[in-house]
Design a protein around this motif. Structure first.
Motif, short mmCIF file in Angstrom:
data_model
loop_
_atom_site.label_atom_id
_atom_site.label_comp_id
_atom_site.label_asym_id
_atom_site.label_seq_id
_atom_site.Cartn_x
_atom_site.Cartn_y
_atom_site.Cartn_z
N LYS A 6 58.00 23.10 38.86
CA LYS A 6 57.84 23.96 40.03
C LYS A 6 59.22 24.17 40.65
N ILE A 7 59.62 25.42 40.75
CA ILE A 7 60.91 25.74 41.35
C ILE A 7 60.69 26.61 42.58
N LYS A 26 63.34 40.18 38.98
CA LYS A 26 62.20 40.33 38.08
C LYS A 26 62.43 39.58 36.77
N ALA A 27 63.65 39.61 36.26
CA ALA A 27 63.97 38.87 35.03
C ALA A 27 63.78 37.37 35.24
N LEU A 28 64.17 36.87 36.40
CA LEU A 28 63.98 35.45 36.70
C LEU A 28 62.48 35.11 36.73
N GLY A 29 61.69 35.97 37.35
CA GLY A 29 60.24 35.75 37.39
C GLY A 29 59.63 35.71 36.00
N LYS A 30 60.08 36.60 35.14
CA LYS A 30 59.60 36.61 33.76
C LYS A 30 59.99 35.32 33.04
N ALA A 31 61.21 34.85 33.27
CA ALA A 31 61.67 33.60 32.65
C ALA A 31 60.85 32.40 33.14
N PHE A 32 60.49 32.39 34.41
CA PHE A 32 59.64 31.31 34.94
C PHE A 32 58.33 31.27 34.15
N ALA A 33 57.68 32.42 34.05
CA ALA A 33 56.38 32.47 33.37
C ALA A 33 56.51 32.06 31.91
N ARG A 34 57.53 32.56 31.23
CA ARG A 34 57.75 32.26 29.82
C ARG A 34 57.94 30.76 29.58
N LEU A 39 56.30 29.22 40.33
CA LEU A 39 57.13 29.68 41.44
C LEU A 39 56.55 29.14 42.73
N VAL A 40 57.42 28.55 43.55
CA VAL A 40 57.08 28.18 44.92
C VAL A 40 57.98 29.03 45.79
N TYR A 41 57.39 29.79 46.70
CA TYR A 41 58.20 30.68 47.53
C TYR A 41 57.54 30.88 48.88
N GLY A 42 58.17 31.66 49.73
CA GLY A 42 57.72 31.83 51.11
C GLY A 42 56.48 32.66 51.31
N GLY A 43 55.88 33.18 50.25
CA GLY A 43 54.63 33.93 50.36
C GLY A 43 54.83 35.39 50.70
N GLY A 44 53.82 36.18 50.42
CA GLY A 44 53.83 37.59 50.76
C GLY A 44 54.34 38.48 49.64
N TYR A 45 54.34 39.77 49.93
CA TYR A 45 54.65 40.77 48.92
C TYR A 45 55.83 41.65 49.31
N ARG A 46 56.63 41.24 50.24
CA ARG A 46 57.73 42.08 50.71
C ARG A 46 59.03 41.77 49.97
N GLY A 47 59.81 42.80 49.70
CA GLY A 47 61.16 42.66 49.19
C GLY A 47 61.28 41.90 47.88
N LEU A 48 62.42 41.21 47.75
CA LEU A 48 62.67 40.42 46.54
C LEU A 48 61.64 39.32 46.36
N MET A 49 61.17 38.78 47.46
CA MET A 49 60.14 37.73 47.38
C MET A 49 58.91 38.26 46.65
N ALA A 55 56.46 39.58 39.34
CA ALA A 55 56.98 39.41 37.97
C ALA A 55 56.43 38.14 37.33
N VAL A 56 56.33 37.07 38.09
CA VAL A 56 55.76 35.83 37.56
C VAL A 56 54.31 36.08 37.17
N GLN A 57 53.54 36.67 38.07
CA GLN A 57 52.12 36.93 37.79
C GLN A 57 51.93 37.91 36.64
N ALA A 58 52.74 38.95 36.57
CA ALA A 58 52.61 39.97 35.51
C ALA A 58 52.83 39.37 34.13
N ASN A 59 53.50 38.22 34.09
CA ASN A 59 53.78 37.56 32.82
C ASN A 59 52.95 36.28 32.66
N ASN A 60 51.82 36.26 33.36
CA ASN A 60 50.85 35.16 33.28
C ASN A 60 51.39 33.82 33.77
N GLY A 61 52.28 33.87 34.75
CA GLY A 61 52.79 32.64 35.36
C GLY A 61 51.98 32.26 36.58
#
Length: 138
Positions: A6-7, A26-34, A39-49, A55-61
């Motif tokens: 968990k990062i 987005k590339a980082l999110g894909k790498a997490f999932a792979r 991913l542990v983050y501040g929540g929500g759907y705004r901006g880079l967050m 990206a993590v979810q789109a790659n089944n993370g």
């Protein structure tokens, strides 16, 4: 620290002024999932967050969001991107919860909130509260 599953990522709730920030996030999110890293983050759907979580979810993370009550609303939660959402009393409790869950930390471009999170987690490492890895991804 050998087992990192968990990062926590600290980054902007806006996209900034450089499209490279979005594509790198987005590339980082894909790498997490792979690599089966949650991913542990501040929540929500705004901006880079939001771009990172999507990206993590789109790659089944797996995505764990941690929101303070003040941000638990439609302006932040435009779209559900968390597999788990933890709502805390305030920003201090949010940061502590993120710090406790994560095995390591990555800092991406962001604003004053990102700086605050980075300096606190770095200070905690310096004074011995934890021995977790911290990386700045620029």
């Amino acid at each position: 620290m050998n087992n990192i599953s968990k990062i926590a990522v600290f980054c902007g709730s806006s996209f900034g002024n450089n499209d490279d920030f979005i594509s790198s996030t987005k590339a980082l999110g894909k790498a997490f999932a792979r690599n089966n890293i949650s991913l542990v983050y501040g929540g929500g759907y705004r901006g880079l967050m939001g771009a990172l979580a999507e990206a993590v979810q789109a790659n089944n993370g797996h995505v764990i969001g941690v929101l303070p009550e003040i941000f638990n609303n439609e302006k932040v939660k435009i779209k559900q991107v968390e597999d788990e959402l933890i709502v805390t009393k305030d920003m201090h409790a949010r940061k502590k919860q993120i710090y406790d869950i994560a095995d390591a930390f990555i800092i991406l471009p962001g604003g004053i909130g990102t700086f605050d999170e980075f300096f606190e987690i770095f200070t905690w490492k310096q004074i011995g509260y934890h021995e977790k890895n911290i990386a700045i991804y620029n």
